[in-house]
Design an enzyme around this catalytic site. Structure first.
Site, mmCIF file in Angstrom:
data_model
loop_
_atom_site.group_PDB
_atom_site.id
_atom_site.type_symbol
_atom_site.label_atom_id
_atom_site.label_comp_id
_atom_site.label_asym_id
_atom_site.label_seq_id
_atom_site.Cartn_x
_atom_site.Cartn_y
_atom_site.Cartn_z
ATOM 1 C CE LYS A 86 4.413 -1.272 6.010
ATOM 2 N NZ LYS A 86 3.486 -0.327 5.070
ATOM 3 C CG ASP B 166 2.426 -3.061 3.073
ATOM 4 O OD1 ASP B 166 2.943 -3.654 2.467
ATOM 5 O OD2 ASP B 166 2.260 -1.868 2.895
#
Length: 440
Positions: A121, A161
């Protein structure tokens, strides 16, 4: 296991979100470790990222003012394949949040059959809201100038995201191509006419509904006619609502950080189109929604909306214990998580104790990474599949994830507990691979 956790907390004293994600996993896999203690040393390695990259991102505003933000990439685990996980641009981004997201991503990706991906991430505390396209472009180009040296189609493949949509992915990809002189599938979520996959924007939201539908059918129920409270108004929420309408359900709410739209008779296709135009084109707020009587300032749906099903699609920890109690009191029968870890730990416990159907995020919202994996396959062979092909594959993958959660929960003695099933299934797949690859 307790000693492993204590040592981790000593190393991560100011990372509450990460520790929350770890605690959820540890509570689920306790019986697995008791039965197979050989995986305990593997667990301790699994809790540490393979690599954490942090860097400054200098950029210039339209007024010529110099700014600097902080960029990150947490390359958490590559036992099953290249690191895979989104980039988040939001003022709340810090190392704890990205480690929690990366840790969850490991097991989410492991649940996706037929796609071999590791977990990671990244992102920045940059806020794209209110910035011009030119400012966002300059920031993305500066961000990718550093990130480019750490990623690649067989090393690390980021996606979008919160705060990173099609516009940002385009700017990031263009800068990567410019720096590396290489057209490669190094980012997913690209435009469908330049290396992206059809259904990728819809994938997470559609996948949520496919998982929910499988869950209801397993319980002998149908989705058609069910009232559904949805939070959020970004990509996941929009396409979740779209698929709910296609399946005959009645979505009644959407929200953003400013407030809530609650349409008691249901959000129609026309009303959803208005929200999508407001958010995706005008980049506005739900306070600008045309039906002012349906807008509730500074409210979330959980204490206001009467529903059969709740689908939090906004952000982490948006559903607390009071919210969970209100949902139960208002007759809610199921909570499935569209966002990453949107329900606080004590609220999850309460929901399960009350007998609600509970779908954990790492299983429910895996549709996005599933289609990202399909996009990577298309990029590798320079082909593009039809919308119908991708949607059919996505539906099959989500049905497979549901079955895997159910079967694993049964195997470990927790029948019907999909949180335990998802965590144990993901953990065992990653742990076996790490053990086979040695102490690295």
């Amino acid at each position: 296991m307790e000693q492993v956790r204590e040592r981790l907390e000593q190393r991560c004293p100011h990372e509450p979100e990460f520790m929350q994600a770890v605690d959820e996993m540890l509570s689920s896999i306790k019986s697995v470790l008791e039965k197979e203690p050989c995986y305990l040393p593997v667990l301790e390695r699994m809790l540490e990222p393979e690599r954490v990259i942090m860097f400054r991102v200098p950029w210039v505003t339209d007024d010529g003012e110099e700014r600097v933000n902080r960029g990150y990439r947490v390359q958490f685990n590559s036992a099953l394949g290249p690191y895979k996980g989104g980039l988040r641009f939001h003022p709340s981004v810090n190392l704890s949040i990205l480690k929690f997201l990366g840790f969850e991503q490991i097991f989410k990706n492991a649940l996706v059959s037929g796609v071999m991906l590791g977990g990671g991430k990244g992102g920045s505390d940059f806020n794209p809201r209110g910035r011009s396209d030119a400012e966002v472009m300059r920031f993305c180009q500066s961000f990718m100038t550093e990130l480019a040296r750490h990623i690649g189609p067989t090393t690390d493949v980021p996606a979008g995201d919160i705060g990173v949509g099609g516009r940002e992915i385009g700017f990031l990809f263009g800068q990567y191509k410019r720096i590396r002189n290489h057209f490669a599938g190094v980012l997913t979520g690209k435009g469908s006419d330049w290396g992206g996959s059809l259904i990728r924007p819809e994938a997470t939201g559609y996948g949520v509904v496919y998982f929910l539908k499988a869950y209801l059918e397993w319980k002998g129920e149908k989705l058609e006619g069910k009232r559904v409270a949805v939070s959020g108004s970004g990509n996941v929420a929009q396409y979740c609502v779209e698929k709910l309408l296609q399946e005959g359900a009645v979505p009644v709410s959407m929200s953003d950080s400013g407030g809530l739209v609650y349409e008691e008779e249901g959000i129609t296709k026309e009303k959803l189109d208005e929200v999508m135009e407001l958010k995706n084109v005008r980049r506005g707020r739900l306070s600008e929604y045309s039906n002012k009587e349906c807008y509730h300032d500074k409210k979330k749906p959980w204490k206001i909306v009467k529903c059969d099903i709740a689908i939090p699609c906004a952000t982490q920890n948006e559903v607390n214990l009071e919210d969970a109690k209100a949902l139960v009191e208002n007759g809610c029968k199921a909570l499935v998580e569209g966002a990453n870890m949107p329900t606080e730990a004590d609220a999850v416990d309460y929901v399960i104790e009350q007998g609600l159907m509970y779908g954990p995020a790492k299983a429910v919202n895996a549709g996005g990474v599933a289609v990202s994996g399909l996009e990577m396959s298309q990029d590798a062979s320079f082909v593009s599949w039809t919308r119908e092909d991708v949607d059919q594959k996505l539906h099959g993958i989500m049905d497979g994830i549901f079955k895997r959660c159910v079967d694993t929960a049964e195997e470990v003695g927790k029948p019907g507990n999909l949180m335990v099933g998802a965590n144990c299934a993901g953990f065992l797949m990653v742990a076996k691979a790490m053990k086979a690859q040695g102490i690295v």
